[in-house]
Enzyme design. Sequence first.
Site, PDB file in Angstrom:
ATOM      1  N   LEU A   1       0.832  -1.203   0.000  1.00 34.00           N
ATOM      2  CA  LEU A   1       0.000   0.000   0.000  1.00 34.00           C
ATOM      3  C   LEU A   1       0.868   1.255   0.000  1.00 34.00           C
ATOM      4  O   LEU A   1       0.893   2.007   0.981  1.00 34.00           O
ATOM      5  CB  LEU A   1      -0.933   0.024   1.216  1.00 34.00           C
ATOM      6  CG  LEU A   1      -2.080  -0.955   1.254  1.00 34.00           C
ATOM      7  CD1 LEU A   1      -2.828  -0.853   2.580  1.00 34.00           C
ATOM      8  CD2 LEU A   1      -3.036  -0.722   0.118  1.00 34.00           C
ATOM      9  N   PRO A   2       1.592   1.509  -1.085  1.00 35.14           N
ATOM     10  CA  PRO A   2       2.383   2.752  -1.119  1.00 35.14           C
ATOM     11  C   PRO A   2       1.452   3.958  -1.061  1.00 35.14           C
ATOM     12  O   PRO A   2       0.387   3.962  -1.688  1.00 35.14           O
ATOM     13  CB  PRO A   2       3.127   2.670  -2.449  1.00 35.14           C
ATOM     14  CG  PRO A   2       2.419   1.656  -3.260  1.00 35.14           C
ATOM     15  CD  PRO A   2       1.701   0.750  -2.311  1.00 35.14           C
ATOM     16  N   HIS A   3       1.844   4.956  -0.286  1.00 32.09           N
ATOM     17  CA  HIS A   3       0.972   6.112  -0.081  1.00 32.09           C
ATOM     18  C   HIS A   3       1.796   7.354   0.231  1.00 32.09           C
ATOM     19  O   HIS A   3       2.942   7.254   0.652  1.00 32.09           O
ATOM     20  CB  HIS A   3      -0.022   5.840   1.050  1.00 32.09           C
ATOM     21  CG  HIS A   3       0.648   5.445   2.327  1.00 32.09           C
ATOM     22  ND1 HIS A   3       1.072   4.152   2.582  1.00 32.09           N
ATOM     23  CD2 HIS A   3       0.989   6.160   3.421  1.00 32.09           C
ATOM     24  CE1 HIS A   3       1.626   4.102   3.777  1.00 32.09           C
ATOM     25  NE2 HIS A   3       1.599   5.309   4.314  1.00 32.09           N
ATOM     26  N   ALA A   4       1.179   8.499   0.001  1.00 29.97           N
ATOM     27  CA  ALA A   4       1.869   9.763   0.270  1.00 29.97           C
ATOM     28  C   ALA A   4       0.872  10.899   0.389  1.00 29.97           C
ATOM     29  O   ALA A   4      -0.207  10.855  -0.203  1.00 29.97           O
ATOM     30  CB  ALA A   4       2.864  10.071  -0.847  1.00 29.97           C
TER      31      ALA A   4
END
Length: 158
Positions: free
Chosen positions: A65-68
């Site tokens: 779950l890459p997030h920013a």
Amino acid sequence: MFPANFINAERISVANPAASKKRILEEIAGLLATASEELNQGTVFDKLLERERLGSTGLGHGIALPHARVAGVTEARGAFIQLQSGADFDAIDQKPVDLVFGLLVPEEATEEHLQLLAKLATLFSDETFCQRLRKSQDREALLQAFIQQEPIPKSANG
């Protein structure tokens, strides 16, 4: 419920050939960048990479779950990649990742960010849901899997 327009077919990639963490982040950044004319793939990639440097967003069980948080983003946006085969993502269980959900939220949206991450983590902890994602063969089927699992309103009024 997810926000309106949170994910759509254009931000879904099926049988993506990306085979490295860097390439996966580039691919998810490209999909997320299409969510707004103000975004570009390079900026989104840099933000995702910055977050990854704090610790891997590989949850285990083949899920990442890459997030920013990104300046200029006004509403949370998601993108999804189903990989052709598993790739090393430095996941907590050290197993390859084959399902990747990317998330962008407004820079100031700390609480919303945490709520969406929790909702996505819960969704991806459902093995039946994940198997459905792994078996789907087109964008529309994948989009329907998300819609049927979590109703997405057509407008803010529901």
